[in-house]
Design a protein around this motif. Structure first.
Motif, short mmCIF file in Angstrom:
data_model
loop_
_atom_site.label_atom_id
_atom_site.label_comp_id
_atom_site.label_asym_id
_atom_site.label_seq_id
_atom_site.Cartn_x
_atom_site.Cartn_y
_atom_site.Cartn_z
N MET B 1 0.84 -1.21 0.00
CA MET B 1 0.00 0.00 0.00
C MET B 1 0.87 1.25 0.00
SD MET B 1 -3.08 0.90 -0.16
CE MET B 1 -3.54 2.58 -0.42
N LYS B 2 1.83 1.21 0.89
CA LYS B 2 2.71 2.37 1.00
C LYS B 2 3.47 2.59 -0.31
CE LYS B 2 6.24 4.20 3.95
NZ LYS B 2 7.52 3.65 4.38
N TYR B 3 3.81 1.43 -0.93
CA TYR B 3 4.56 1.49 -2.20
C TYR B 3 3.76 2.21 -3.27
CZ TYR B 3 6.68 -0.28 -6.51
OH TYR B 3 7.24 -0.38 -7.75
N TYR B 4 2.45 1.83 -3.37
CA TYR B 4 1.62 2.46 -4.40
C TYR B 4 1.43 3.94 -4.14
CZ TYR B 4 0.77 -2.14 -6.22
OH TYR B 4 0.96 -3.37 -6.77
N LEU B 5 1.29 4.24 -2.86
CA LEU B 5 1.13 5.65 -2.49
C LEU B 5 2.36 6.44 -2.91
CD1 LEU B 5 -1.40 6.54 -1.02
CD2 LEU B 5 -0.02 6.90 1.04
N GLN B 6 3.50 5.80 -2.69
CA GLN B 6 4.77 6.44 -3.05
C GLN B 6 4.82 6.73 -4.56
OE1 GLN B 6 8.03 3.98 -1.95
NE2 GLN B 6 9.56 5.50 -2.52
N LEU B 7 4.39 5.70 -5.34
CA LEU B 7 4.37 5.88 -6.79
C LEU B 7 3.47 7.04 -7.17
CD1 LEU B 7 4.09 2.28 -8.28
CD2 LEU B 7 6.11 3.69 -8.00
N ILE C 55 15.33 12.93 -19.74
CA ILE C 55 15.00 11.59 -19.24
C ILE C 55 16.24 10.88 -18.73
CG2 ILE C 55 14.28 9.31 -20.04
CD1 ILE C 55 12.03 11.01 -21.53
N SER C 56 17.35 11.10 -19.40
CA SER C 56 18.57 10.48 -18.90
C SER C 56 18.98 11.08 -17.55
CB SER C 56 19.65 10.64 -19.97
OG SER C 56 20.87 10.89 -19.41
N LEU C 57 18.64 12.36 -17.33
CA LEU C 57 18.94 12.99 -16.04
C LEU C 57 18.07 12.44 -14.92
CD1 LEU C 57 19.41 16.75 -16.99
CD2 LEU C 57 21.13 15.23 -16.04
N ILE C 58 16.80 12.21 -15.21
CA ILE C 58 15.89 11.80 -14.15
C ILE C 58 15.79 10.29 -14.03
CG2 ILE C 58 14.48 13.91 -14.22
CD1 ILE C 58 12.41 12.27 -15.85
N LYS C 59 16.55 9.54 -14.82
CA LYS C 59 16.32 8.10 -14.88
C LYS C 59 16.50 7.42 -13.52
CE LYS C 59 20.97 6.66 -16.41
NZ LYS C 59 21.69 7.95 -16.63
N ASN C 60 17.33 7.99 -12.64
CA ASN C 60 17.57 7.32 -11.37
C ASN C 60 16.50 7.60 -10.31
OD1 ASN C 60 19.86 6.06 -12.28
ND2 ASN C 60 21.14 7.86 -11.80
N ILE C 61 15.74 8.67 -10.50
CA ILE C 61 14.72 8.96 -9.49
C ILE C 61 13.34 8.48 -9.91
CG2 ILE C 61 15.88 10.88 -8.33
CD1 ILE C 61 14.25 12.75 -10.16
N VAL C 62 13.24 7.92 -11.13
CA VAL C 62 11.93 7.46 -11.58
C VAL C 62 11.79 5.97 -11.29
CG1 VAL C 62 10.51 7.08 -13.61
CG2 VAL C 62 11.81 9.18 -13.39
N PRO C 63 10.75 5.57 -10.52
CA PRO C 63 10.53 4.14 -10.29
C PRO C 63 10.14 3.47 -11.60
CG PRO C 63 9.16 5.50 -8.85
CD PRO C 63 9.75 6.42 -9.85
N SER C 64 10.66 2.27 -11.84
CA SER C 64 10.49 1.68 -13.17
C SER C 64 9.02 1.40 -13.48
CB SER C 64 11.31 0.42 -13.30
OG SER C 64 10.72 -0.60 -12.52
N SER C 65 8.18 1.14 -12.46
CA SER C 65 6.80 0.76 -12.78
C SER C 65 5.97 1.92 -13.29
CB SER C 65 6.14 0.13 -11.55
OG SER C 65 6.34 0.97 -10.44
N TYR C 71 7.54 9.62 -18.52
CA TYR C 71 8.17 10.05 -19.77
C TYR C 71 7.19 10.84 -20.61
CZ TYR C 71 11.79 6.61 -18.70
OH TYR C 71 12.78 5.90 -18.09
N ILE C 72 5.95 10.32 -20.66
CA ILE C 72 4.95 11.00 -21.47
C ILE C 72 4.71 12.41 -20.95
CG2 ILE C 72 2.49 11.01 -22.06
CD1 ILE C 72 3.78 9.08 -23.76
N VAL C 73 4.62 12.53 -19.62
CA VAL C 73 4.41 13.86 -19.03
C VAL C 73 5.56 14.78 -19.44
CG1 VAL C 73 4.39 15.14 -16.87
CG2 VAL C 73 2.99 13.10 -17.11
N VAL C 74 6.78 14.27 -19.32
CA VAL C 74 7.94 15.09 -19.67
C VAL C 74 7.88 15.52 -21.14
CG1 VAL C 74 10.45 15.06 -19.97
CG2 VAL C 74 9.43 14.10 -17.90
N ILE C 75 7.62 14.52 -22.01
CA ILE C 75 7.62 14.83 -23.44
C ILE C 75 6.50 15.80 -23.79
CG2 ILE C 75 7.29 13.84 -25.75
CD1 ILE C 75 8.53 11.22 -24.56
#
Lengths: 367, 186, 197
Positions: B1-7, C55-65, C71-75
């Motif tokens: 839950m916390k994970y999704y909130l974080q996302l 995108i290459s700058l922010i790649k480390n702070i963006v969770p992969s899921s 990316y779409i927002v940025v573009i």
């Protein structure tokens, strides 16, 4: 190895019917129409037709050579495609049109998909659609009168002609320069008709008079024999029917598609085929059957083996579909004639029709 | 839950930043774009009838015309309007200037997406220039017996332009006649 | 050295249009004339370079899921900024490129490179990739447009190149012409690749 074994769909019955036989018979059946065309317009019709056919054969041979497959141009299928393509042209078309059209029809319409038997739509019609999209003014205008000076096929125009030139020059110009279907199509456009003269009642009257002389007995006779402007191959209904009878007798084409195609057009045009205020009459379906490329299309193009359904039920659906589309395009579309597009559209539907109408194999349980 | 909130929060942060940037850029550029647009409309009117003030008269919800009066002498110089009519594949917008006798001074196709190579040729000078000097009665294409030479292969487009101008000129004329009658009556 | 190879790969070997087949929709739509193609190519290149860098700058702070929405927002934000800025300060250029700019958002070259390259590489290589891919797209667009404009209008960059007797083949500048041209060019590319291999 693959080329040594010819794979064909069942039933595997042995008789003289093979591809070259079928194709050259169809070519033979088109000869009367070609003769009629030469009779009405002279040898340019023959020249353009042969140019189309020869280009198609050469293109096919070249591409088969490039594809490193056996060169099978003697089967007549390319010759037929080129001939049918040229039949769709105005006799005034420049010489390069059948050349470009036939080359396109064979390349993009046929060989790109793997050659004979693999093309999704009729190559000749695709070539025509390509020419129409590329050079619309050359394809739809400048109709050449027949040797008897007939463009519109109307023979007793004297009835209206004298007054017409003075009262409504615009209507006169229309009648003397356009093909019958063009005239009918334009007369259906009331906003155009209303610009003939100042009086709306007179306009309707003029339009109806023209339309009546367009659909009267003597005009229909002209349409039947071919004394009317049009494309090279579509002109003489009589000659085309002669060829069609030969193909039906030889069992080369099947009767269902032409019958249901023409029948649908006849029924629909009896109801909707007139112009505003003209009412219905039995000459309407005859007018629509005899004019344009309908007979040519119904017997020689909508019966192509590769691009039409295999099942009997499917062929009935195909014929009706072509008929409905043709009438819709003629009556409400932007073009006066709709045969080629309706056949092309139904060609695209063919796999779907086959899928739906394919009979269940014996003993197969429905899932 | 916390994970999704974080996302969700991360995504939100990005959206907020992006929206903030956009809002800022928009606030800077919008007034400029508006003035440019207004200038452009004035400029094209000016091209048709130079040196005039324009007064807008609303005729219908979707149609208004402009009365042009000379900036110095206040003399009536003509009218401008933008007509719209469906051509072959799109709605064609045509801007036109008229002199006080309702003859066309010039026209300009503002917006169209007709068939390239055929109807789209209506923006060409060779087509538009022939409208100059025509009275509303003459705004008829050659296929209909008039003097306007239609584009080859695009009679429908040519007809739509000519008839839309004709209709609107007649509407403007009728409106002005009505106003004059009222003035006389008063 | 790798910097340059990242640039050159986009031209032929990984040409976005002919080889990766990315962003074909705008290609088909705008390649009716060479000037349009160059305009679209310039706009794509510009946005591609910028989005790749960001995108290459922010790649480390963006969770992969949730990387794709971000990316779409940025573009999209970037494209809108470009659109508005151009409309306000370069109105003439904006008028010429007007319809292409919103189209860039849906051009999958941008997102494709963001996902396939910029999110995995550093800023410098991402910049090189953006330049290369942008130029490759421009090159492809220009080739398609050259064929279509010459056949369909008889002109190149607005200058008449065909003899006056040439009747323009209108279908080339209509939608089907785009498919034919792209199809033939892709077939040609495949053929060349086959030969080399």
């Amino acid at each position: 190895m693959k080329d040594k074994v010819l794979v064909s769909p069942a039933p595997h019955i042995h008789d003289a019917t093979n591809i070259p036989n079928v194709m050259w018979n169809v070519v033979l059946a088109l000869v009367p129409a070609l003769i009629a065309s030469v009779y009405y317009w002279g040898f340019r019709a023959l020249f353009l037709s042969l140019l189309g056919a020869i280009t198609a054969v050469c293109t096919e041979a070249l591409i088969q050579y490039l594809r490193k497959v056996p060169i099978r141009v003697s089967d007549g299928s390319a010759f037929l495609t080129g001939l049918l393509l040229a039949f769709n042209l105005n006799v005034n078309a420049p010489w390069w049109m059948p050349v470009v059209g036939a080359a396109f029809a064979i390349t993009i319409g046929k060989q790109v998909f793997g050659g004979l038997g693999n093309n999704p739509v009729n190559p000749a019609l695709l070539g025509r659609a390509f020419l129409l999209a590329s050079w619309p003014t050359l394809m739809t205008g400048g109709w050449e009168a027949t040797r008897f000076g007939s463009v519109n096929g109307i023979s007793n125009l004297s009835l209206i002609s004298d007054q017409l030139q003075t009262i409504a020059p615009k209507a006169h110009a229309l009648v003397t320069s356009a093909t019958p279907l063009n005239i009918a199509h334009t007369l259906r456009d009331t906003s155009f008709v209303n610009t003939f003269t100042q009086s709306p009642a007179l306009n309707t009257d003029i339009a109806n008079k023209i339309f009546i002389s367009l659909t009267d007995g003597s005009t229909l006779q002209n349409l039947f024999w071919g004394n009317v402007a049009g494309c090279i191959g579509e002109v003489s209904v009589f000659a085309l029917l002669l060829g069609a009878a030969w193909l039906l007798w030889k069992n080369i084409i099947e009767w269902r598609i032409p019958l249901f195609y023409l029948g649908t057009v006849a029924v629909l045009t009896f109801i909707f085929g007139g112009i505003p205020g003209s009412g219905t009459s039995f000459s309407l379906p005859i007018f629509h059957l005899f004019s344009g490329g309908l007979i040519l299309g119904a017997f020689f193009m909508a019966t192509d083996y590769t691009t039409t359904p295999l099942t009997k039920k499917g062929r009935i659906i195909f014929g009706i579909g072509c008929g409905v589309l043709t009438v819709v395009i003629r009556m409400v579309g932007g073009y006066p004639e709709g045969v080629s597009y309706s056949i092309l559209l139904m060609n695209v539907f063919t796999p779907l029709i086959d899928m739906v109408t394919m009979p269940k194999a014996f003993g197969k349980v429905k899932k | 839950m916390k994970y999704y909130l974080q996302l969700g929060v991360i995504l939100m942060v990005f959206c907020v930043i992006a929206t903030g940037i956009l809002a800022y850029v928009n606030s800077v550029t919008e007034p400029k774009i508006e003035t440019l647009k207004a200038e452009e409309a004035v400029k094209s009117r000016e091209e048709l009838i130079p040196g005039c003030d324009f007064e807008e008269v609303k005729l219908r919800d979707d149609f208004s015309y402009f009365i042009a009066t000379d900036r110095e002498t206040k003399e009536l110089k003509g009218y401008t309007f933008t007509s719209q009519k469906k051509g072959y594949g799109s709605t064609i917008k045509t801007m036109a200037g008229l002199d006080p006798e309702f003859r066309v001074i010039g026209i300009k196709i503002i917006d169209q997406s007709e068939t390239p190579g055929l109807g789209a040729n209506c923006t060409k000078e060779s087509f538009t220039s022939q409208f100059a000097g025509k009275t509303p009665e003459q705004l008829v294409v050659d296929k209909d017996g008039g003097p306007i030479k239609s584009l080859s292969g695009a009679t429908i487009t040519s007809r739509a332009i000519a008839s839309s101008l004709k209709e609107e000129i007649e509407a403007i004329k009728a409106d002005l006649d009505k106003k004059q009658e009222q003035e006389v009556a008063e | 050295m790798r910097f340059f190879s990242e640039i050159t790969k986009g031209l032929i070997k990984e040409n976005p249009m002919f080889v990766l087949v990315l962003g074909t929709c705008p290609t088909l739509a705008v390649s009716t004339s060479v000037i349009n193609a160059l305009g679209m190519g310039a706009a794509v290149t510009f946005v591609l370079i910028c989005s790749n860098i960001i995108i290459s700058l922010i790649k480390n702070i963006v969770p992969s899921s949730i990387r794709i929405p971000i990316y779409i927002v940025v573009i999209a934000a970037f494209v809108s900024v470009v659109d508005m800025t151009m409309a306000a300060f370069l109105p003439d250029l904006h008028k010429a490129l007007g319809i292409f700019i919103p189209l860039i958002v849906v051009n999958c070259i941008i997102l494709g490179r963001a996902e396939a390259f910029a999110s995995k590489n550093n800023v410098l290589y991402s910049l090189a990739d953006g330049i290369g891919m942008g130029l490759g797209a421009t090159l492809a667009l220009t080739i398609v447009a050259t064929i279509r404009e010459i056949l369909g209008s008889g002109t190149w960059l607005g200058i008449r190149v065909m003899p006056n007797s040439y009747e323009p083949m209108l279908v080339a500048i209509l939608a089907p012409g785009a498919f034919f041209t792209l199809g033939f060019l892709m077939a040609l590319m495949n053929r060349l690749k086959e030969k080399r291999a």
